[in-house]
Design an enzyme around this catalytic site. Structure first.
Site, mmCIF file in Angstrom:
data_model
loop_
_atom_site.group_PDB
_atom_site.id
_atom_site.type_symbol
_atom_site.label_atom_id
_atom_site.label_comp_id
_atom_site.label_asym_id
_atom_site.label_seq_id
_atom_site.Cartn_x
_atom_site.Cartn_y
_atom_site.Cartn_z
ATOM 1 N N SER A 144 39.330 30.719 34.033
ATOM 2 C CA SER A 144 39.467 31.728 34.668
ATOM 3 C C SER A 144 40.481 32.341 34.295
ATOM 4 C CB SER A 144 38.954 32.585 36.589
ATOM 5 O OG SER A 144 38.796 33.793 36.141
ATOM 6 N N TYR A 157 41.415 32.911 45.322
ATOM 7 C CA TYR A 157 40.503 32.218 43.929
ATOM 8 C C TYR A 157 42.110 31.733 43.040
ATOM 9 C CZ TYR A 157 37.024 32.831 40.002
ATOM 10 O OH TYR A 157 36.680 32.098 39.000
#
Ligand code: FAD
Ligand code: NAP
Lengths: 251, 498
Positions: A144, A157
């Site tokens: 990501s 995260y």
């Protein structure tokens, strides 16, 4: 086997209900993919996803797989590889978590870290070894943009994805020259049901766009893919923004 | 240091790697724990097109016994023979298994200079054969667009040359061969038997060819007498080839696939014959030269291929883009004479213009290229026209493509040539949308009693294979019987389910 354009005939998806993964599967089935394995936690959603892909013409199987149970990975994934060559593994499971909540609930935060990072380390190593024994195949890992630089809004995260991202890069180097291709994919904000309702960070993209970028990356045997592609430059710039300023950016 | 069992004691990169992932122990649920470490190198291999690399244990047998031992010890992922790796796609690769590099078996055993036959190892190249045979007044029966292929590869891909309309494919000139089969035994195989017809064009999947006896063509000189003419479009080209091909032993046309509109399919035909001694002598007389070793023409049977510098290893992908290629094609068409007869050319110039630039395949850049070689049956000229028009409309940066009119079909079950029109072009694999584009062309080809050349293929959709090769069921049945454990397997065989 993959063809000259890197398109796989068989595909193993870890995180079988992931929207991005399913968009990718649809795209590859339209080209060459005939066999799909959906690995994930058993659920009606997983079976629905399998039925959907079957409807598109791919022989689709489901296998029960939990990222949080690394002890089982070798056995479960070993069985899949024993059935025949896997041309591409798409490591798509992940857990976004709820930053505000997880900051107050360390156990929940650890679950985010374990799902995204240690679960992927275990599954990634098992798959890498099986691919190496085959002498071919692509391991595509969904990282990501959040892995690139810590953000106030999602650093639990983000830190797990950063671990995964570094791990994947290293694995790619380790597997260089073994016939196995490892590719890190770094999407920005992707509009899916998981992210629905969350504030969008531009440039936002779609699961289909990620799928297209993955197909292109396979053809070029790329090691890193950004979606959208412009993020490569954006992040190269953002990486050097001083922290006092970065903190104040609306990211 | 712990080793990954399937890869044996691999030095270099792979060795460094095994220390890392091998550390978890030597067994893995998906593979047999008793896999034997086999001495050999683990190497990523591709075909000439440089797409889809896979890693293999490369073994280079120096004797037939070593080859037999290697076949018996192939292990779970089998083995496949490889010659000089000139197949464009994945025919001579075997991911995770063994690849037998046959170029270590390279002896020319016997030449019958009166009867015109040669007995040699399968690893001997056609280049080597020309060096040995031309001075004796003999030539190989069939040569493809490069001399750098082995006799084994020539049989296994049942290659054709510019003389297909007269002489058929390579295997028709093979009098017998020795085949190392899956049981580790060596069999003598002669034409007219099912095993021969499965092996000719069988892509190494029936076994490893060890030796072959090949019938040769007598020649008086190492020169070609060449006629050149231009065709202004595809209709003109097909008409010329149909009308006058039979007067030439060798015939092919270079077609400009970037030409559009009324020039679509414009081409230069080059057709020729081995020059007779008389022709060469009169030409020498006209030049005032003598046919001696030091003379400008050399002696009549001297074999003198020229060599240019090796192509650089890394070339930016865009170097051979559409503009460059378009310019090149334009120049080359303009420079060709409208019509010219009886020009003397060296064998290398006539047959193997690309061999002058070793590793020219690197010029295509990082993502490699695919060769699309197909044939459509006679009576399907419309399909050919549609395909040529589509390719030109798409503006692929194709260097000169080759169009050839084939003669009779071949007895080999998976042999490529079948009566009709064959077209070959190479295209950069990185071209967007190329996969889907070629898929559509395949459908057109299959519907026109045609097929693609499997030794060149890297991307065919398996579903179309049966329509293209109707004798596939026999091939599969023979393999099941001869090689029940599937010892011989290649990436191509896996990809297409051969
Ligand atoms: C520039 C160029 C021009 C070409 N022009 C033509 C042409 O005009 N016509 C044509 O037909 N082809 C043509 N080809 C293709 C080429 O002739 C074939 O691919 C040929 O098989 C290559 O021979 P190789 O020795 O390099 O074999 P490889 O490429 O190494 O192997 C090709 C196949 O042969 C098998 N094989 C090799 N050796 C053995 C053996 N000893 N026993 C059993 N199986 C074996 C392999 O398993 C594989 O399936 C061309 C290729 C190039 C690069
Ligand atoms: N969406 C975005 O904006 C975005 C942006 C960048 C990167 N990514 C990454 O891209 C990947 C896919 O994203 P997506 O949007 O398609 O996600 P998604 O639809 O939310 O899917 C996430 C997947 O992870 C699986 N999963 C979660 N925990 C698991 C566990 N313990 N064991 C096994 N599977 C587990 C889920 O399975 P269940 O059905 O069992 O829950 C689901 O299949 C993720 O890694 C994500 O982090 C997403």
């Amino acid at each position: 086997m993959k063809d000259a354009f890197g398109t796989p005939q068989s595909l193993l998806i870890l995180g079988g209900t992931s929207e991005i993964a399913l968009a990718t599967a649809r795209r590859l089935i339209a080209r060459r993919t005939r066999t799909v394995w959906l690995a994930g936690r058993p659920s009606p959603d997983l079976e629905r996803a399998a039925a959907h892909l079957r409807g598109l013409g791919a022989e689709t199987h489901t296998v029960s797989f939990d990222a949080l149970a690394p002890d089982s990975h070798e056995t479960i994934l070993g069985k899949v590889f024993a059935e025949g060559d896997i041309d591409m593994v798409l490591l798509a499971f992940g857990l976004l978590g709820d930053q505000a909540h997880d900051e107050r609930d360390p156990v929940a935060a650890v679950r985010v870290a374990q799902t995204n990072y240690t679960g992927a380390v275990s599954a990634g190593l098992v798959c890498a070894r099986a691919l190496q024994a085959q002498g071919h195949g692509s391991l595509v890992v969904l990282s990501s943009v959040a892995a690139e630089r810590a953000r106030r809004s999602d650093f639990i995260y983000g830190s797990a994805k950063a671990g995964l991202d570094t791990f994947t890069q290293g694995l790619g180097d380790a597997l260089h020259g073994t016939g196995v291709h490892v590719m890190v994919v770094r999407p920005g904000f992707v509009r899916t049901s998981t992210t629905a309702g969350r504030p969008e960070t531009p440039p936002a993209t779609t699961p289909e766009a990620v799928a297209t970028a993955i197909e292109l990356g396979l053809r070029r045997r790329s090691e890193t893919v950004w979606v959208p592609g412009a993020l490569r430059l954006v992040m190269a710039a953002l990486r050097h923004v001083p922290r006092p300023l970065f903190r104040r950016l609306p990211l | 240091m712990p080793w990954i069992p399937h890869f044996g004691e691999a030095p270099g990169k792979a060795g460094r790697y095994t220390g890392f992932l091998g550390a978890r122990g030597d067994t893995f649920a998906g593979m047999p724990a008793n896999a034997v470490p086999f001495p050999g190198r683990t190497t990523p291999l591709t075909g000439w097109g440089r797409t889809a690399p896979t890693a293999t244990r490369l073994i280079r047998p120096r004797t037939y016994e070593e080859a037999a031992t290697a076949v018996r010890a192939c292990g779970a992922r089998g083995g496949i023979a490889r010659g000089l790796g000139r197949a464009y796609g994945d025919a001579a690769q075997n991911a995770g298994g063994a690849v037998l590099d046959m170029t270590g078996l390279d002896r020319v055993h016997a030449v019958d200079a009166d009867g015109g036959t040669v007995l040699c190892d399968a690893g001997v190249s056609l280049h080597r054969l020309m060096e040995v045979l031309l001075p004796l007044g003999w030539f190989v029966p069939v040569t493809p667009g490069t001399r750098q292929v082995t006799v084994g590869g020539a049989i296994a891909a049942d290659i054709h040359g510019k003389n297909h309309h007269v002489s058929g494919a390579f295997s028709r000139h093979v009098l017998s061969l020795e085949l190392l089969t899956a049981d580790g035994e060596i069999r003598t195989v002669v034409p007219g038997t099912p095993l021969f017809d499965a092996t000719a064009g069988g892509l190494g999947l029936t076994g490893v060819i060890l030796t072959a006896t090949v019938r040769l063509l007598p020649v008086e000189t190492s020169w070609m007498s060449v006629d050149t003419e231009r065709a202004r479009d595809l209709d003109d080209l097909l008409a010329r080839l149909t009308a006058t091909d039979r007067y030439y032993r060798y015939s092919a046309a270079w077609i400009d696939l970037l030409a559009r509109g009324s020039a679509t399919g414009r081409a230069v035909l080059t057709r020729g014959e081995h020059a007779s001694l008389e022709t060469l002598e009169s030409s020498a007389r006209a030049r005032g030269a003598r046919l001696t070793r030091r003379g400008p023409l050399g002696r009549p049977l001297d074999f003198r291929p020229s060599r240019f510098p090796v192509a650089p290893a890394l070339v930016p992908g865009g170097l051979l883009g559409r503009t460059t290629v378009g310019l090149f094609n334009e120049l080359w068409y303009r420079k060709a004479p409208r019509a010219r007869a009886d020009q003397l050319q060296r064998i290398a110039t006539f047959f193997h213009p690309l061999d002058g630039v070793p590793h020219w395949n690197r010029l295509r850049g990082r993502s490699g290229f695919v060769q699309y070689r197909f044939v459509v049956g006679h009576g399907h000229e419309e399909a050919l026209r549609r395909i040529v028009t589509r390719i030109s409309a798409r503006r692929c940066p194709c260097f000169l493509a080759v169009l050839k009119r084939f003669g009779e079909g071949e007895p080999g079950w998976l042999s490529f040539p079948t009566p009709g029109w064959s077209l070959a072009l190479d295209i950069p694999a990185g071209l967007p949308g190329l996969g889907a584009f070629l898929d559509r062309l395949d459908e057109e080809v299959a519907a026109a009693d045609g097929r693609v050349h499997l030794a060149e293929d890297a991307r065919l959709r398996p579903e179309l294979l049966g329509a293209m090769y109707p004798r596939l069921p026999e091939f599969r049945a023979l393999r099941r019987e001869l090689d029940p454990d599937g010892v011989f397997v290649s990436d191509l065989a896996r990809r297409l389910g051969l």
